[in-house]
Design an enzyme around this catalytic site. Structure first.
Site, PDB file in Angstrom:
ATOM      1  N   ASP A 326      55.273   8.559  30.476  1.00  0.00           N
ATOM      2  CA  ASP A 326      54.088   7.981  29.960  1.00  0.00           C
ATOM      3  C   ASP A 326      53.042   8.522  31.005  1.00  0.00           C
ATOM      4  OD1 ASP A 326      52.125   5.896  29.085  1.00  0.00           O
ATOM      5  OD2 ASP A 326      52.819   4.853  30.938  1.00  0.00           O
ATOM      6  N   ASP A 519      56.436   2.627  32.852  1.00  0.00           N
ATOM      7  CA  ASP A 519      56.013   1.703  33.757  1.00  0.00           C
ATOM      8  C   ASP A 519      56.858   0.291  33.369  1.00  0.00           C
ATOM      9  OD1 ASP A 519      52.823   0.404  32.456  1.00  0.00           O
ATOM     10  OD2 ASP A 519      54.719   0.372  31.707  1.00  0.00           O
ATOM     11  N   ASP A 523      55.988  -0.036  27.982  1.00  0.00           N
ATOM     12  CA  ASP A 523      56.771   1.194  27.182  1.00  0.00           C
ATOM     13  C   ASP A 523      58.394   0.587  26.901  1.00  0.00           C
ATOM     14  OD1 ASP A 523      54.709   2.986  27.515  1.00  0.00           O
ATOM     15  OD2 ASP A 523      55.056   2.872  29.503  1.00  0.00           O
TER      16      ASP A 523
END
Length: 623
Positions: A326, A519, A523
């Site tokens: 991410d 994180d 996610d």
């Protein structure tokens, strides 16, 4: 465990002394075989009583083929072989085999204790008391008796008992037990604090936000304590292998002792070789060293702030071939950097000044970034009639002038001819009384170690690195070029990220593992779908601890490469032990069958190999 180790040391020491005494008696006195047997039975029972007891228990419980049973049969057979006509006595060998077996057991206990201490050192983060303010007084209570919303006082040197928010005070917190990071973290009013840290300097008053059972420290302890429940495929293979291997070798031992005598072989000779088969057949080196390797790997990782939820995930990390990141909060700080671009009509400071005033009442991340760029709100400016226009921006009267701060649609609505910008980031345009005066670029800041983290993963054998983000294509391209990922995909919704991971899973190398690094909060679907979900910056994040397979307690991408390195070392050591133990055992079994090996070699093939394998497994603790 310490008491057991001390007892083992004393037992081995006394048994060794008695064995030396027995050998001296044998050499100096002329005794009958049965008298000599009684002499050697003393050290034998001192060191072997527990093994004999365990062997009997195994028989009664229907599990006879354990190492205690095999050692008991082999050594008792060695004690009795001297009474077969024409056979030599093997009393010293029998006692020494049992003595060396106990030495091996001691090494096992020492290694397990070392590993357990490494894991249990985390237990130091468990707070045992809390100072709570009630009815105008401070009372010391158990942390489990403190309710959410109560105020606690944490003095210098005390451990933070519960998660909360600082009401008053400034201090530094030692987070080393949680993150492995030696540098203290400064906290002041309004900052979050998590349980398990140590308050180093000032007195803090903290309002609790979680109950004790839901605090960060307790969640971490629960995670670590349950990590051993998920076994790696190597551990499962060894368990299955031992269940098949041991009975086969026992049958071979019986056949070795019986079949040759049918064809004229000397019974005592082939019985001795059969007993060696029993000694060699113990799978101790494999059954102990492989789990110990992974146990040590988990402990070594936890000391560096890397919490792995099981040996299976540690093994998966060693085969990591594709890593998907991410962007925000993982490769970037999630903290925006502001730069102003303007025509000749206004200077940069004044542009930021006006934008910050207009955005002063908004909690949007962009507004917060602008206010941080120009924090001096308490000046003589008058700010009135603040209006937030959905999808466009904010306008207000600043010292009697209409200032508009927003996107290009906002500029169009007031007739300001805005200028395009080629810089990567979010563009905020500013106009005064309908006249365009400039724009501000707000861009996410790449973490200091992001590019080195990606490079380290490549060196560790990762073949593909990918970045997924919901941000614009221009921003994604800029960050991707800075950190060096192979591919990037932008403007993705959470479901789009999962779909992209599905595509990457279908194209990953055979036998390779795909890991997703996020994180841990936004996610969760991607963390769950990947082969290994890695949560970045898990401090205080419930979602990170619960959704991921691996939690990096410190907010550094470089910790991923560290985790992969620990995993590879652990698996390599486990494989070394497997091949070394099997190789030595097969070699000694062949030598025993052809009469070349001695009981001493058989002892080395079992206990000696076990000691070496356990010592080798202990290297994972130094990860």
């Amino acid at each position: 465990m310490e008491k057991e180790i001390k007892e083992s040391i004393w037992k081995i020491a006394i048994g060794a002394v008695l064995l030396v005494v027995a050998v001296i008696i044998e050499k100096t006195l002329s005794l009958e075989k049965w008298q000599l047997l009684l002499v050697y039975l003393v050290p034998y029972l001192v060191v072997g009583y527990e093994a004999l007891h365990e062997a009997v228990d195994g028989l009664l419980e229907g599990e006879p083929l354990n190492e205690d049973f095999l050692m008991s049969v082999a050594t008792l057979g060695a004690l009795g072989i001297g009474f077969i006509p024409g056979a030599e006595t093997q009393f010293p060998e029998a006692v020494f085999v049992m003595l060396f077996f106990q030495v091996g057991e001691l090494f096992e206990h020492l290694a397990e204790d070392h590993s357990r201490r490494s894991i249990s050192s985390l237990m130091d983060i468990r707070p045992d008391r809390a100072c709570v303010e009630r009815d105008g007084e401070q009372k010391t209570v158990s942390p489990s008796d403190v309710a959410t919303g109560e105020t606690i006082v944490i003095r210098p040197g005390e451990r933070v008992p519960l998660d909360g928010v600082v009401l008053d005070g400034d201090s530094s917190l030692d987070t080393k037990a949680l993150t492995g990071e030696s540098l203290p973290r400064s906290v002041s009013r309004g900052d979050d604090v998590i349980s398990g840290c140590v308050n180093l300097s000032g007195v803090l008053r903290v309002r609790t936000t979680k109950e004790f059972g839901q605090s960060t420290a307790m969640k971490i302890l629960d995670l670590v304590e349950n990590a051993r429940e998920s076994k790696s495929s190597s551990e499962n293979f060894i368990s299955r292998f031992a269940r098949v291997y041991t009975p086969i070798v026992v049958v071979l031992a019986v056949l070795t002792a019986v079949v040759p005598t049918i064809f004229g072989g000397q019974f005592s000779t082939w019985l001795y070789r059969g007993l060696m088969f029993l000694v060699v057949s113990c799978p101790c080196a494999l059954v102990l060293s492989i789990p110990l390797s992974f146990f040590g790997g988990l402990g070594g990782a936890s000391r560096k702030g890397i919490l792995v939820k099981g040996s299976n995930y540690l093994e998966s990390l060693s085969n990591l071939k594709t890593v998907v990141f991410d962007k925000t909060g993982t490769l970037t700080k999630g903290v925006f950097e502001v730069s102003a671009v303007h025509p000749e009509t206004i200077d940069e400071k004044e542009l930021l000044h006006l934008a910050a005033h207009v955005e002063r009442y908004s909690n949007h991340p962009i507004a917060i970034s602008l206010k941080n760029a120009y924090p001096a709100e308490d000046d003589s400016c008058s700010v009135e009639n603040v209006q937030e226009i959905a999808g466009k921006g904010v306008k207000a009267l600043v010292n009697g002038r209409e200032v508009c701060v927003g996107n290009s649609s906002m500029m169009d609505s007031v007739g300001a001819k805005w200028h395009d910008c080629t810089k990567a980031g979010t563009i905020v345009h500013v106009s005064i009384d309908g006249e365009y005066v400039g724009h501000i670029v707000i861009s996410d800041v790449v973490k200091d170690d992001a590019s080195s983290a990606v490079a380290s993963l490549k060196e560790a054998g990762v073949e593909k690195t990918v970045m997924l983000t919901g941000d614009s294509l221009a921003v994604a391209k800029s960050v991707a070029s800075q950190v060096g990922v192979d591919e990037y995909y932008a403007e993705l919704l959470p479901q789009d990220k999962v779909a992209r991971i599905e595509e990457l899973l279908s194209s990953k190398p055979e036998g390779g593992v795909l890991g997703f690094v996020g994180d841990g909060i936004n996610d969760a679907p991607s963390l769950a779908r990947a082969d290994v979900g890695v949560a970045m910056g898990g401090l205080g994040s419930d979602a990170a601890i619960e959704a991921a397979d691996v939690v990096l307690m410190e907010d550094k991408p470089s910790a991923i490469a560290t985790a992969v390195g620990i995993a590879k070392k652990t698996v390599r050591i486990a494989k070394e032990n497997t091949w070394f133990a099997i190789g030595v055992k097969v070699l000694v079994l062949l030598l025993a069958f052809f009469g070349v090996a001695t009981m001493w070699m058989a002892v080395f093939a079992d206990v000696g190999v076990m000691v070496l394998a356990v010592l080798n497994a202990s290297r994972t603790l130094a990860s």
